[in-house]
Design an enzyme around this catalytic site. Structure first.
Site, PDB file in Angstrom:
ATOM      1  N   TRP A  46     -10.666  35.609  30.146  1.00  9.08           N
ATOM      2  CA  TRP A  46     -11.760  35.121  30.999  1.00  9.08           C
ATOM      3  C   TRP A  46     -12.506  33.969  30.316  1.00  9.08           C
ATOM      4  O   TRP A  46     -12.697  33.980  29.091  1.00  9.08           O
ATOM      5  CB  TRP A  46     -12.778  36.222  31.257  1.00  9.08           C
ATOM      6  CG  TRP A  46     -12.266  37.357  32.089  1.00  9.08           C
ATOM      7  CD1 TRP A  46     -11.070  37.450  32.739  1.00  9.08           C
ATOM      8  CD2 TRP A  46     -12.966  38.587  32.354  1.00  9.08           C
ATOM      9  NE1 TRP A  46     -10.991  38.652  33.391  1.00  9.08           N
ATOM     10  CE2 TRP A  46     -12.131  39.371  33.178  1.00  9.08           C
ATOM     11  CE3 TRP A  46     -14.213  39.090  31.983  1.00  9.08           C
ATOM     12  CZ2 TRP A  46     -12.505  40.635  33.626  1.00  9.08           C
ATOM     13  CZ3 TRP A  46     -14.590  40.350  32.425  1.00  9.08           C
ATOM     14  CH2 TRP A  46     -13.736  41.103  33.252  1.00  9.08           C
ATOM     15  N   ARG A  74     -24.250  64.687  29.331  1.00 11.36           N
ATOM     16  CA  ARG A  74     -24.975  64.193  30.502  1.00 11.36           C
ATOM     17  C   ARG A  74     -25.177  65.313  31.532  1.00 11.36           C
ATOM     18  O   ARG A  74     -26.169  65.374  32.228  1.00 11.36           O
ATOM     19  CB  ARG A  74     -24.177  63.055  31.138  1.00 11.36           C
ATOM     20  CG  ARG A  74     -25.016  62.174  32.010  1.00 11.36           C
ATOM     21  CD  ARG A  74     -24.203  61.192  32.781  1.00 11.36           C
ATOM     22  NE  ARG A  74     -23.178  60.534  31.978  1.00 11.36           N
ATOM     23  CZ  ARG A  74     -22.626  59.367  32.306  1.00 11.36           C
ATOM     24  NH1 ARG A  74     -23.010  58.737  33.372  1.00 11.36           N
ATOM     25  NH2 ARG A  74     -21.678  58.834  31.552  1.00 11.36           N
ATOM     26  N   TYR A  77     -30.096  44.051  31.290  1.00  8.69           N
ATOM     27  CA  TYR A  77     -29.839  44.891  30.114  1.00  8.69           C
ATOM     28  C   TYR A  77     -30.731  44.460  28.947  1.00  8.69           C
ATOM     29  O   TYR A  77     -31.334  45.296  28.257  1.00  8.69           O
ATOM     30  CB  TYR A  77     -28.365  44.751  29.737  1.00  8.69           C
ATOM     31  CG  TYR A  77     -27.914  45.619  28.586  1.00  8.69           C
ATOM     32  CD1 TYR A  77     -27.865  47.004  28.718  1.00  8.69           C
ATOM     33  CD2 TYR A  77     -27.517  45.062  27.368  1.00  8.69           C
ATOM     34  CE1 TYR A  77     -27.433  47.803  27.672  1.00  8.69           C
ATOM     35  CE2 TYR A  77     -27.081  45.850  26.321  1.00  8.69           C
ATOM     36  CZ  TYR A  77     -27.041  47.219  26.476  1.00  8.69           C
ATOM     37  OH  TYR A  77     -26.624  48.011  25.437  1.00  8.69           O
ATOM     38  N   SER A  97     -27.683  42.498  20.499  1.00  8.33           N
ATOM     39  CA  SER A  97     -27.997  41.113  20.134  1.00  8.33           C
ATOM     40  C   SER A  97     -28.289  40.250  21.366  1.00  8.33           C
ATOM     41  O   SER A  97     -28.734  39.110  21.221  1.00  8.33           O
ATOM     42  CB  SER A  97     -26.856  40.504  19.322  1.00  8.33           C
ATOM     43  OG  SER A  97     -25.652  40.536  20.047  1.00  8.33           O
ATOM     44  N   CYS A  98     -28.080  40.791  22.586  1.00 14.69           N
ATOM     45  CA  CYS A  98     -28.385  39.988  23.780  1.00 14.69           C
ATOM     46  C   CYS A  98     -29.881  39.912  24.064  1.00 14.69           C
ATOM     47  O   CYS A  98     -30.296  39.266  25.028  1.00 14.69           O
ATOM     48  CB  CYS A  98     -27.629  40.514  24.988  1.00 14.69           C
ATOM     49  SG  CYS A  98     -28.178  42.128  25.534  1.00 14.69           S
TER      50      CYS A  98
HETATM   51  O1  GFB Z   1     -17.729  41.173  25.433  1.00 13.47           O
HETATM   52  P1  GFB Z   1     -18.231  40.518  26.638  1.00 13.47           P
HETATM   53  O2  GFB Z   1     -17.902  41.155  27.936  1.00 13.47           O
HETATM   54  O3  GFB Z   1     -19.780  40.363  26.612  1.00 13.47           O
HETATM   55  O4  GFB Z   1     -17.619  39.026  26.714  1.00 13.47           O
HETATM   56  P2  GFB Z   1     -20.893  39.347  26.014  1.00 13.47           P
HETATM   57  C1  GFB Z   1     -17.618  38.140  25.612  1.00 13.47           C
HETATM   58  C2  GFB Z   1     -16.878  36.871  25.973  1.00 13.47           C
HETATM   59  O5  GFB Z   1     -15.478  37.169  26.115  1.00 13.47           O
HETATM   60  C3  GFB Z   1     -17.304  36.211  27.271  1.00 13.47           C
HETATM   61  C4  GFB Z   1     -14.971  36.573  27.293  1.00 13.47           C
HETATM   62  O6  GFB Z   1     -17.305  34.801  27.093  1.00 13.47           O
HETATM   63  C5  GFB Z   1     -16.184  36.593  28.237  1.00 13.47           C
HETATM   64  O7  GFB Z   1     -15.995  35.689  29.310  1.00 13.47           O
HETATM   65  N1  GFB Z   1     -13.797  37.312  27.768  1.00 13.47           N
HETATM   66  C6  GFB Z   1     -12.518  36.814  27.787  1.00 13.47           C
HETATM   67  C7  GFB Z   1     -13.757  38.561  28.253  1.00 13.47           C
HETATM   68  N2  GFB Z   1     -11.676  37.700  28.330  1.00 13.47           N
HETATM   69  C8  GFB Z   1     -12.421  38.808  28.625  1.00 13.47           C
HETATM   70  C9  GFB Z   1     -12.085  40.060  29.201  1.00 13.47           C
HETATM   71  O8  GFB Z   1     -10.955  40.337  29.561  1.00 13.47           O
HETATM   72  N3  GFB Z   1     -13.111  40.972  29.311  1.00 13.47           N
HETATM   73  C10 GFB Z   1     -14.391  40.682  28.923  1.00 13.47           C
HETATM   74  N4  GFB Z   1     -15.334  41.630  29.056  1.00 13.47           N
HETATM   75  N5  GFB Z   1     -14.733  39.476  28.409  1.00 13.47           N
HETATM   76  C11 GFB Z   1     -22.320  41.443  26.455  1.00 13.47           C
HETATM   77  C12 GFB Z   1     -23.547  41.682  27.272  1.00 13.47           C
HETATM   78  O9  GFB Z   1     -22.183  40.073  26.483  1.00 13.47           O
HETATM   79  O10 GFB Z   1     -22.427  41.846  25.127  1.00 13.47           O
HETATM   80  C13 GFB Z   1     -24.207  42.955  27.004  1.00 13.47           C
HETATM   81  O11 GFB Z   1     -23.182  41.560  28.630  1.00 13.47           O
HETATM   82  C14 GFB Z   1     -24.198  43.371  25.543  1.00 13.47           C
HETATM   83  O12 GFB Z   1     -25.520  42.838  27.431  1.00 13.47           O
HETATM   84  C15 GFB Z   1     -22.885  43.126  24.881  1.00 13.47           C
HETATM   85  O13 GFB Z   1     -25.205  42.703  24.838  1.00 13.47           O
HETATM   86  C16 GFB Z   1     -22.896  43.387  23.399  1.00 13.47           C
HETATM   87  O14 GFB Z   1     -20.826  39.266  24.536  1.00 13.47           O
HETATM   88  O15 GFB Z   1     -20.868  38.040  26.724  1.00 13.47           O
END
Ligand code: GFB
Length: 320
Positions: free
Chosen positions: A202, A36, A136, A108-109
């Site tokens: 979460w 970067r 995103y 996949s989002c």
């Molecule tokens: O992986 P994640 O942050 O993203 O969260 P997404 C997936 C699920 O895990 C959600 C739950 O339902 C969260 O609420 N979760 C539970 C947690 N505990 C935790 C935690 O401690 N940390 C996190 N981060 N989640 C993303 C998109 O969506 O996926 C992006 O925001 C991208 O755009 C990526 O596409 C692949 O799967 O919901």
């Protein structure tokens, strides 16, 4: 690939880029990278200059500002601005300086929130997006459309692939910006180290997600670079999903079996389900190899070996 073939991995320090470098380790080709600090991928003039000087023939466009559900919801401006620019500058320079082929990776989002499951490639732009990652997703959709447009107007061999949720070595383990799988590894590990039994997950635990080890993704990316030249993007995943509760139980088993799960329903669930239809990829002849339990165990091992470095790095948003 001959010794003179030049391959550019844009985003080589991130989860995906570093896995592609590992996958290409044995090739005779010349691998090009730029940090970067050396090259701001959002700057078209700088990207053009770099392409003119280095003339890459094959481009893996895997750079971007990425993060989990919280980072996506709280920093939508960075996610849309950085990613739209990075996709546009690299695609345009690859066209101007006549790269033979470019592979663009999305996410996949891109599919509508209430998409029929499993999600086929044809379901793109058939409904409203999940609000937690709309910025995103819009940038990622723009990336697909860029590749299609440059193919249609200029005959460029630019292809796109949409991976499911990824994990593995070099992931972001920062709890405010990471995805769920590295977050859970860190949370169970920290609880074990502190001697606390309760680990907070979460959301409700009911959303379902599909997880692919990044080494499988890197292998699929090289496979598509070598064997696919179609207009339509291709899904990359395992075709199997599980609930966040089941995932948490699996991580608990690997890291800290004595832990007790607590669910914080005040945090967002995001998309209810996100399972990719991978039949087109299977029909081309590629399948994943690394099972989820095995992948979690090896990623935890990697985390243990790099824990000290990770603690000192503030990898909030990375050019992944
Ligand atoms: O992986 P994640 O942050 O993203 O969260 P997404 C997936 C699920 O895990 C959600 C739950 O339902 C969260 O609420 N979760 C539970 C947690 N505990 C935790 C935690 O401690 N940390 C996190 N981060 N989640 C993303 C998109 O969506 O996926 C992006 O925001 C991208 O755009 C990526 O596409 C692949 O799967 O919901």
């Amino acid at each position: 690939m001959s010794v003179n073939t030049r391959i550019f991995v844009a985003g080589h320090r991130g989860l995906v880029g570093s896995a592609i470098l590992r996958r290409l380790e044995d090739t005779d080709a010349q691998i090009l990278t730029a940090t970067r600090e050396q090259l701001d991928l959002r700057d078209q003039a700088a990207v053009n200059y770099w392409f003119r000087a280095n003339r890459p023939e094959y481009v893996y466009l895997v750079a971007g500002t990425v993060g989990g559900i919280m980072a996506n919801s709280t920093r939508p401006a960075e996610f849309i601005y950085d990613n739209m620019l990075i996709h546009a500058t690299v695609v345009h320079a690859a066209h101007l300086y006549r790269a033979k082929k470019l592979l663009y990776l999305g996410s996949s989002c891109i599919y509508p929130r209430d998409c029929a499951q499993p999600m086929t490639e044809e379901q793109l732009l058939t409904g409203a997006l999940e609000p937690t990652n709309e910025s995103y997703a819009i940038a990622k959709i723009a990336g697909i459309k860029l590749c299609e447009a440059y193919r249609r107007q200029y005959g460029a061999d630019f292809i796109s692939a949409m991976p499911t949720n990824l994990y593995g070595p070099n992931d972001n383990f920062n709890l405010t910006s990471s995805h769920v799988l590295p977050a859970l590894i860190r949370k169970f590990h920290d609880a074990k180290t502190a001697g606390t039994r309760e680990v907070v997950i979460w959301g409700t635990g009911s959303p379902r997600r599909e997880f692919l080890h990044v080494d499988d993704l890197a292998d699929a990316s090289v496979f598509l670079m070598e064997h696919y030249d179609g207009m339509r993007h291709i899904n990359i995943g395992t075709g199997e999903d599980l609930s966040i509760r089941e995932l948490a139980e699996m991580v608990r088993e690997v890291v800290y079996p004595e832990a007790v799960l607590l669910f914080d329903a005040s945090k967002p669930d995001g998309m209810p389900r996100k399972l990719l239809d991978v039949s087109r990829l299977h029909a081309l002849g590629w399948r994943h190899k690394i099972g989820l339990r095995e992948g979690i165990a090896s990623t935890y091992q990697w985390f243990l070996e790099h824990h000290d470095e990770l603690r000192t790095s503030a990898a909030a948003a990375s050019q992944a």
